[in-house]
Design a protein around this motif. Structure first.
Motif, PDB file in Angstrom:
ATOM      1  N   LEU A 181       0.856  -1.189   0.000  1.00 31.02           N
ATOM      2  CA  LEU A 181       0.000   0.000   0.000  1.00 31.02           C
ATOM      3  C   LEU A 181       0.891   1.237   0.000  1.00 31.02           C
ATOM      4  O   LEU A 181       0.987   1.971   0.977  1.00 31.02           O
ATOM      5  CB  LEU A 181      -0.988   0.007   1.184  1.00 31.02           C
ATOM      6  CG  LEU A 181      -0.508  -0.123   2.625  1.00 31.02           C
ATOM      7  CD1 LEU A 181      -1.680   0.194   3.582  1.00 31.02           C
ATOM      8  CD2 LEU A 181      -0.013  -1.495   2.963  1.00 31.02           C
ATOM      9  N   LYS A 220      -7.054  -0.703   5.040  1.00 26.81           N
ATOM     10  CA  LYS A 220      -5.871  -1.211   4.339  1.00 26.81           C
ATOM     11  C   LYS A 220      -4.686  -1.308   5.296  1.00 26.81           C
ATOM     12  O   LYS A 220      -3.958  -2.314   5.304  1.00 26.81           O
ATOM     13  CB  LYS A 220      -5.519  -0.286   3.165  1.00 26.81           C
ATOM     14  CG  LYS A 220      -6.493  -0.321   2.004  1.00 26.81           C
ATOM     15  CD  LYS A 220      -6.048   0.664   0.923  1.00 26.81           C
ATOM     16  CE  LYS A 220      -6.983   0.679  -0.265  1.00 26.81           C
ATOM     17  NZ  LYS A 220      -6.530   1.652  -1.299  1.00 26.81           N
ATOM     18  N   PHE A 226      -7.776   8.986  10.653  1.00 28.12           N
ATOM     19  CA  PHE A 226      -7.945   8.623   9.259  1.00 28.12           C
ATOM     20  C   PHE A 226      -9.233   9.225   8.737  1.00 28.12           C
ATOM     21  O   PHE A 226     -10.324   8.811   9.120  1.00 28.12           O
ATOM     22  CB  PHE A 226      -7.999   7.098   9.092  1.00 28.12           C
ATOM     23  CG  PHE A 226      -6.823   6.393   9.697  1.00 28.12           C
ATOM     24  CD1 PHE A 226      -5.564   6.527   9.149  1.00 28.12           C
ATOM     25  CD2 PHE A 226      -6.977   5.605  10.815  1.00 28.12           C
ATOM     26  CE1 PHE A 226      -4.480   5.887   9.706  1.00 28.12           C
ATOM     27  CE2 PHE A 226      -5.895   4.962  11.382  1.00 28.12           C
ATOM     28  CZ  PHE A 226      -4.647   5.102  10.823  1.00 28.12           C
ATOM     29  N   SER A 235      -1.185   4.576   0.773  1.00 28.67           N
ATOM     30  CA  SER A 235      -1.859   4.575   2.074  1.00 28.67           C
ATOM     31  C   SER A 235      -0.889   4.489   3.234  1.00 28.67           C
ATOM     32  O   SER A 235      -1.217   4.911   4.345  1.00 28.67           O
ATOM     33  CB  SER A 235      -2.857   3.413   2.148  1.00 28.67           C
ATOM     34  OG  SER A 235      -3.874   3.542   1.182  1.00 28.67           O
ATOM     35  N   SER A 236       0.314   3.944   3.004  1.00 27.82           N
ATOM     36  CA  SER A 236       1.293   3.844   4.087  1.00 27.82           C
ATOM     37  C   SER A 236       2.244   5.042   4.132  1.00 27.82           C
ATOM     38  O   SER A 236       3.239   5.011   4.858  1.00 27.82           O
ATOM     39  CB  SER A 236       2.102   2.548   3.972  1.00 27.82           C
ATOM     40  OG  SER A 236       2.822   2.494   2.753  1.00 27.82           O
ATOM     41  N   MET A 265      -8.652   3.737   3.883  1.00 23.01           N
ATOM     42  CA  MET A 265      -7.215   3.748   4.137  1.00 23.01           C
ATOM     43  C   MET A 265      -6.908   3.061   5.461  1.00 23.01           C
ATOM     44  O   MET A 265      -5.958   2.275   5.571  1.00 23.01           O
ATOM     45  CB  MET A 265      -6.688   5.184   4.148  1.00 23.01           C
ATOM     46  CG  MET A 265      -5.192   5.307   4.351  1.00 23.01           C
ATOM     47  SD  MET A 265      -4.653   7.038   4.440  1.00 23.01           S
ATOM     48  CE  MET A 265      -5.053   7.588   2.780  1.00 23.01           C
ATOM     49  N   ASP A 267      -3.299  -0.978  -2.586  1.00 20.84           N
ATOM     50  CA  ASP A 267      -3.400   0.275  -3.350  1.00 20.84           C
ATOM     51  C   ASP A 267      -3.239  -0.066  -4.827  1.00 20.84           C
ATOM     52  O   ASP A 267      -2.116  -0.310  -5.299  1.00 20.84           O
ATOM     53  CB  ASP A 267      -2.308   1.264  -2.925  1.00 20.84           C
ATOM     54  CG  ASP A 267      -2.607   1.954  -1.621  1.00 20.84           C
ATOM     55  OD1 ASP A 267      -3.749   1.858  -1.140  1.00 20.84           O
ATOM     56  OD2 ASP A 267      -1.688   2.604  -1.083  1.00 20.84           O
ATOM     57  N   ASP A 311     -10.138   8.933   5.765  1.00 20.60           N
ATOM     58  CA  ASP A 311     -10.599   7.916   4.828  1.00 20.60           C
ATOM     59  C   ASP A 311     -10.539   6.563   5.529  1.00 20.60           C
ATOM     60  O   ASP A 311      -9.478   6.014   5.757  1.00 20.60           O
ATOM     61  CB  ASP A 311      -9.700   7.924   3.587  1.00 20.60           C
ATOM     62  CG  ASP A 311     -10.130   6.901   2.549  1.00 20.60           C
ATOM     63  OD1 ASP A 311     -11.075   6.144   2.825  1.00 20.60           O
ATOM     64  OD2 ASP A 311      -9.518   6.859   1.470  1.00 20.60           O
TER      65      ASP A 311
END
Length: 286
Positions: free
Chosen positions: A35, A188, A180, A38-39, A185, A275, A182
């Motif tokens: 990801l 994930k 977060f 996202s990471s 995210m 992702d 999102d």
């Protein structure tokens, strides 16, 4: 499932990163190849600003190789050098110092022209929890100096380490953003283990993971859990019940959920990337 986690040591670490930035030549940003977007901690862009940067996509052996190449190209298009490594087995580690030297080539040439003797590169490693910072540092310094653990929050203080004669490394604790916005995210990150499991409902997380794998990697899912096409057509709740019974756990769905998530994280279900570059392209700023 709402996921939020921001321990106090992370707020302190963010301040320390800002304070220490002036002492380093380059920032090594470590992301999880499963990801890559996202990471990434979005606060890091405003903290690091124009400091030279190398992006390392770690755990590349667990990620979809096709997605690995797409995301490396994405970071390079943004002006960052990028390499794909597997710090657990040491694969790709020998690319890191040469990549840093390439990024800093012009600066070091200017220093040499002024008669300044070349010094070891001073680098700061940053990243969210559980992306493999300590394992990477141990590989670079060729000693088990940095503490490691397959759980977030192991590193809680900064330390300088020597990577031979070429580089001095400043480790930093993993830093997540305060919340977060999102939740996708957050899910994930939870699947890959960046968030402590005791903050989650593992059965909900497992249903999310089964749905994702069934959509993008159905053959891997079928092979690991001996499922048929008809099984994958079932709602994910029924898939979980089926896997629970196949593994002999009877009605212990919590135990089955923990097993599935652990096997996914360890790559036992196959290589995957959460992702998806093509799906996220519209929201990317290339």
């Amino acid at each position: 499932m709402t996921i939020q986690w921001f321990p106090g040591h992370m707020a302190k670490a963010r301040r320390e990163v800002t304070e220490k930035l002036k002492f380093v030549d380059i920032v090594i940003e470590l992301v999880d190849a499963r990801l890559p977007l996202s990471s990434r901690n979005p606060m890091m862009d405003e903290i690091v600003q124009q400091k030279p940067r190398l992006v390392i996509l770690n755990k590349g052996d667990l990620a979809d190789p096709r997605e690995n190449q797409k995301w490396r190209q994405y970071f390079e298009n943004k002006g960052f050098a990028a390499v794909i490594v597997n710090s657990h087995e040491g694969k790709g580690i020998n690319q890191i110092i040469p990549a840093c030297k390439t990024v800093l080539k012009e600066k070091r040439e200017r220093q040499q022209a002024r008669g300044i003797k070349p010094q070891p590169i001073r680098a700061m490693i940053i990243g969210i929890p559980n992306v493999g910072k300590s394992t990477l540092m141990n590989r670079l310094v060729k000693k088990n100096i940095a503490r490691t653990g397959n759980k977030p929050g192991v590193t809680k203080s900064q330390q300088w380490l020597k990577a031979g004669t070429d580089m001095d490394l400043l480790d930093t604790p993993g830093i997540l953003w305060p919340k977060f916005e999102d939740q996708e995210m957050g899910r994930k990150l939870a699947v890959t283990g960046a968030i402590k499991d005791n903050l989650l409902h593992l059965d909900d997380l497992t249903l999310y993971a089964l749905e994702f794998l069934g959509k993008h990697y159905p053959e891997d899912l079928k092979k690991r859990y001996q499922l048929t096409d008809e099984d994958l057509a079932l709602p994910t709740v029924e898939q979980l019940l089926l896997i629970t019974k196949k593994r002999g756990f009877r009605d212990d769905y919590d135990r089955a959920s923990a097993m599935i998530i652990q096997e996914i994280r360890n790559g036992m279900v196959g290589r995957f990337t959460l992702d998806r570059y093509d799906e996220m392209r519209d929201e990317l700023d290339d």
